[in-house]
Motif scaffolding. Structure first.
Motif, PDB file in Angstrom:
ATOM      1  N   THR A   1      65.433  38.206  38.958  1.00 17.78           N
ATOM      2  CA  THR A   1      64.103  38.414  39.541  1.00 17.78           C
ATOM      3  C   THR A   1      63.914  39.870  39.966  1.00 17.78           C
ATOM      4  O   THR A   1      62.866  40.481  39.690  1.00 17.78           O
TER       5      THR A   1
ATOM      6  N   ASP B   1      50.542  35.649  45.098  1.00 15.68           N
ATOM      7  CA  ASP B   1      50.345  35.451  43.668  1.00 15.68           C
ATOM      8  C   ASP B   1      51.727  35.271  43.042  1.00 15.68           C
ATOM      9  O   ASP B   1      52.390  36.230  42.668  1.00 15.68           O
TER      10      ASP B   1
ATOM     11  N   SER C   1      54.824  34.000  40.485  1.00 14.61           N
ATOM     12  CA  SER C   1      55.094  34.097  39.050  1.00 14.61           C
ATOM     13  C   SER C   1      56.361  33.312  38.732  1.00 14.61           C
ATOM     14  O   SER C   1      57.269  33.222  39.571  1.00 14.61           O
ATOM     15  N   PRO C   2      56.458  32.739  37.529  1.00 14.54           N
ATOM     16  CA  PRO C   2      57.708  32.065  37.144  1.00 14.54           C
ATOM     17  C   PRO C   2      58.919  32.992  37.132  1.00 14.54           C
ATOM     18  O   PRO C   2      60.061  32.508  37.138  1.00 14.54           O
ATOM     19  N   LYS C   3      58.684  34.304  37.139  1.00 17.35           N
ATOM     20  CA  LYS C   3      59.808  35.240  37.218  1.00 17.35           C
ATOM     21  C   LYS C   3      60.373  35.324  38.635  1.00 17.35           C
ATOM     22  O   LYS C   3      61.486  35.830  38.818  1.00 17.35           O
ATOM     23  N   ASP C   4      59.607  34.845  39.615  1.00 21.68           N
ATOM     24  CA  ASP C   4      60.087  34.851  40.995  1.00 21.68           C
ATOM     25  C   ASP C   4      61.140  33.764  41.192  1.00 21.68           C
ATOM     26  O   ASP C   4      61.243  32.815  40.403  1.00 21.68           O
TER      27      ASP C   4
ATOM     28  N   HIS D   1      46.380  39.644  42.207  1.00 24.83           N
ATOM     29  CA  HIS D   1      45.448  38.752  41.505  1.00 24.83           C
ATOM     30  C   HIS D   1      45.246  37.442  42.248  1.00 24.83           C
ATOM     31  O   HIS D   1      45.075  36.391  41.625  1.00 24.83           O
TER      32      HIS D   1
ATOM     33  N   ARG E   1      60.129  41.728  40.315  1.00 23.84           N
ATOM     34  CA  ARG E   1      59.531  40.730  41.185  1.00 23.84           C
ATOM     35  C   ARG E   1      60.366  40.565  42.453  1.00 23.84           C
ATOM     36  O   ARG E   1      61.254  41.385  42.716  1.00 23.84           O
TER      37      ARG E   1
ATOM     38  N   ARG F   1      54.928  25.770  40.754  1.00 21.64           N
ATOM     39  CA  ARG F   1      54.477  27.030  40.174  1.00 21.64           C
ATOM     40  C   ARG F   1      55.517  27.657  39.244  1.00 21.64           C
ATOM     41  O   ARG F   1      55.378  28.808  38.855  1.00 21.64           O
TER      42      ARG F   1
ATOM     43  N   LYS G   1      52.414  43.541  44.293  1.00 19.97           N
ATOM     44  CA  LYS G   1      52.197  42.697  43.116  1.00 19.97           C
ATOM     45  C   LYS G   1      51.868  41.261  43.511  1.00 19.97           C
ATOM     46  O   LYS G   1      51.231  40.541  42.735  1.00 19.97           O
TER      47      LYS G   1
END
Length: 501
Positions: free
Chosen positions: A55, A128, A130-133, A276, A60, A157, A272
């Motif tokens: 991550t 916001d 993310s699947p990378k988190d 969004h 991220r 998520r 980041k």
């Protein structure tokens, strides 16, 4: 102690005046068992560290959450000396502000909020994700509702979750969730602090309940073991972390430089998470809701059939849809008016049947609901018998044999000064003369509150009831006369000065 040193890795002596108290030795022995539990999880620790390193290398963040005293583990991860950016501490004060204990912001409220459904979703609404988190959720029992729902929301998520719990304590506790699921049921990796059920580790002779928690010690060992492994993986990948370092090791200048650099990196990563928020996914835009919130029709039938089956009232609704009465000009079937205007009522062959095909009941309803512009004009109200001109004189309306205009109103004619009848002073004109309309008007009775009315209210009442006297005519030469009489009779407040007519 006799100057002797105690080796914590050897069994501690119990009893005797030169030995440590037995409860201290007992507690430290229990802490040693916690260390053994952490050592036994080395591979699991490495697995969690690998997820976190991926991550951080992706730019991220690892989201760390803990309620209650599990907040300590979150702050142990970041920010403090020996730690580095890449971790997002989610510390909700409403769940972990223990300073006041009782009163406002007290512990009772915090423990209550820890089991409020939906609070976790509201917390994560601020980010916001993310699947990378990845995420780290700590809870000794793993049974309180908010930590469980935090892990559930992360998983929903696409975020992988590492849970830190006390397995013995969790197995002995009941979940606050209705379905009985616990924190470990929503985790990809589970780490055990080694603390016993109830967390307290020491039995004191004569004391009913045990003391000495151990979950914080076991949890902090796991946190720092993960941290050093992540640092090693980042360094091997060619991106060594910026570690917060004390001036005692690197000097003030270097420590200040590391401090600013680490916090700047944390801010850039955190930005980041807010970039969004609230934006709808591009691949699945939100459908525009219908104005009337009615479901779309799956079957289209002729409108004349619908009018016959539903009766006049429902047929009126169908017509309202075509004329823009309810849907803003957008009918649910047939052609639509792109402007959505109410006045777009022109029938179309594709949407409105011929008049001969419309049932009689529907035609009657349509006649009632014709547009406002096509309705007949209202009848003129019956005018008063007398009216007052600009000079304050009463005159008979032209409807008594006079000439009328097309709209039903008498045409206005300007009177010449010579044509204006000469009026007597006001105090002499209690009623109109016989020659002024043929008959004298009947004086309306005074209202009950006449004695309590001031001069202005009385004059207004007299004027509205047609009893206000007209001002006296001007003599030739433009001089006004009878000023004192008019002032005294009218009761004018300005010292007998009457108004101009």
């Amino acid at each position: 102690m006799n100057g002797s040193k105690v080796n914590l890795w050897d069994p501690l002596p119990v009893g005797g005046s030169d030995s440590l108290p037995s409860v201290i030795a007992d507690y430290l022995d229990q802490c040693r068992s916690l260390l053994d539990t952490a050592v036994a999880q080395e591979e699991t620790i490495a697995e969690a560290a690998s997820l976190f390193a991926e991550t951080i290398l992706a730019g991220r963040m690892v989201h760390c959450f803990g309620s209650g005293h599990s907040r300590i583990l979150v702050e142990e991860m970041w920010p403090r000396y020996g730690s580095f950016p890449g971790f997002n501490p989610i510390v909700e004060l409403s769940l972990s502000f223990h300073n006041l204990v009782v009163g406002a912001n007290g512990q009772r409220q915090a423990m209550f909020l820890e089991n409020v459904h939906g609070l976790a979703a509201r917390i994560l609404r601020n980010y916001d994700l993310s699947p990378k988190d990845t995420a780290l959720v700590a809870s000794s029992s793993g049974c309180n509702l908010v930590p469980i729902e935090m892990a559930e929301e992360f998983k929903r998520r696409g975020v992988k979750v590492v849970a830190i719990i006390s397995k013995a304590h969790s197995e002995a506790s009941r979940s606050q969730r209705r379905d009985g699921r616990k924190l470990q049921d929503f985790a990809d990796v589970v780490l055990d602090t080694g603390a016993p059920a109830g967390d307290a580790m020491i039995e004191v002779p004569g004391l009913e309940t045990p003391v000495g928690p151990g979950s914080t010690i076991g949890g902090c060992m796991l946190i720092n073991a993960i941290k050093v492994e992540v640092a090693a993986l980042l360094t091997e990948a060619g991106k060594p972390p910026t570690v917060l370092t004390a001036p005692a090791l690197v000097g003030n200048e270097k420590a200040s430089q590391l401090f600013e650099s680490a916090y700047d990196e944390h801010a850039r990563r955190l930005a980041k998470l807010y970039a969004h928020i609230g934006e709808a996914p591009a691949e699945a835009p939100a459908a525009r809701p219908r104005r009337d919130a009615r479901p779309e029709r799956t079957e289209e039938r002729p409108r004349d059939d619908r009018g016959q089956e539903r009766g006049p009232e429902r047929a009126r609704d169908d017509r309202g849809e075509r004329s823009g009465g309810r849907d803003g000009g957008r009918g649910r079937g047939g052609d639509r008016d792109p402007r959505g205007a109410r006045e777009s009522v022109a029938p179309r062959e594709s949407a409105v049947p011929r008049e001969s095909a419309v049932p009689r009941e529907v035609r009657e309803v349509r006649e009632v609901r014709e547009p406002r512009a096509e309705r007949p004009q209202r009848e003129e109200r019956t005018p008063r018998e007398e009216t007052r001109g600009r000079t304050g004189e009463r005159s008979e309306r032209p409807d008594r044999g006079g000439e009328r205009s097309e709209g039903g109103r008498a045409p206005r004619r300007m009177e010449e000064p010579s044509e204006r009848p000469q009026r007597a002073p006001q105090h002499q004109a209690e009623s109109a003369p016989e020659s002024f309309g043929g008959t004298a008007p009947v004086e309306a009775p005074k209202p009950a509150n006449w004695d309590r009315m001031d001069d202005i209210e009385r004059r207004l009442w007299l004027r509205e009831n047609g009893q206000a006297p007209a001002p006296a005519p001007r003599p030739e030469g433009g001089e006004r006369s009878g000023r004192e009489d008019r002032g005294s009779d009218n009761g004018n407040r300005r010292g007998g000065r009457g108004r101009r007519s």
